[in-house]
Design an enzyme around this catalytic site. Sequence first.
Site, short mmCIF file in Angstrom:
data_model
loop_
_atom_site.label_atom_id
_atom_site.label_comp_id
_atom_site.label_asym_id
_atom_site.label_seq_id
_atom_site.Cartn_x
_atom_site.Cartn_y
_atom_site.Cartn_z
N ASP A 1 0.83 -1.21 0.00
CA ASP A 1 0.00 0.00 0.00
C ASP A 1 0.86 1.26 0.00
OD1 ASP A 1 -2.24 -1.60 0.18
OD2 ASP A 1 -2.43 -1.38 2.35
N1 URA Z 1 -1.59 -5.92 3.75
C1 URA Z 1 -2.00 -4.64 3.79
O1 URA Z 1 -3.01 -4.33 4.38
N2 URA Z 1 -1.25 -3.70 3.16
C2 URA Z 1 -0.10 -3.98 2.51
O2 URA Z 1 0.54 -3.08 1.98
C3 URA Z 1 0.32 -5.31 2.48
C4 URA Z 1 -0.44 -6.26 3.10
#
Ligand code: URA
Length: 243
Positions: free
Chosen positions: A105
């Site tokens: 993310d």
């Molecule tokens: N899970 C999440 O919520 N975000 C990420 O970036 C990776 C795994």
Amino acid sequence: MKFRLDKILSDNGLGSRKDIKRLLRERVVTVNGRVCDDPGTQIDPDADALTLRGEPLALMTSVYLMLNKPAGTVTSTADPEHRTVMDLLDEPYSAMDLFPIGRLDYDTEGLLVITNDGPLTHWLTSPRTGVDKTYYARLRDAVNDAESIRYAAAFAAGITFKDGFQCLPARLTRVGAEENGFFVTIQEGKYHQVKKMFKVVGNEVSYLRRTAMGSLSLDENLVPGDYRPLTPAEIAELRATSP
Ligand code: URA
């Protein structure tokens, strides 16, 4: 292994396939001592000697970089609005046709492998493969021992999201004496997966960092935004998780 001349030159940062065709028309590239202007020529980088304008060309076939992704970057090769993880790379990597393995993310930090190895990427990101991915998650609310045991049991049983999707069993361990720090290991890579899993048990992730993928661990010497090539041993380990 053999590669098309235009592809291997492009993968080595010498320009787009179109640029390479133009370059070859200038007759400035030699293969084993002879000028070569055919972009489709098959090249074995371990056996063939290439020069560009008289200078020897050392060709890299596959590139594997370990990046400590900083928050505030998009895991993508291009984005109209935000800085991408590719914008963090310097030459020669910035001119190569590379891509990240999997996604983190915008606000997530940590281990991201950047490569031009399509088959390995496909394998490591395939939902069927189930490569372990470990994250350090700091939670909004402190968690007491009883709650921690409840979370771990729910994760081990497989968290079910609101839309009915059931996650594969995940491992949860508390980080030392931290009241709100956990390591979680999952095998999938659903959108916002870790954040959604903690939401289901009634908490919220306030900080997330990926610390490992398969047998590959984030190099603690890399500060967010830094990267380095994987070592031959790390490449072998990563490959060992694929068939
Ligand atoms: N899970 C999440 O919520 N975000 C990420 O970036 C990776 C795994």
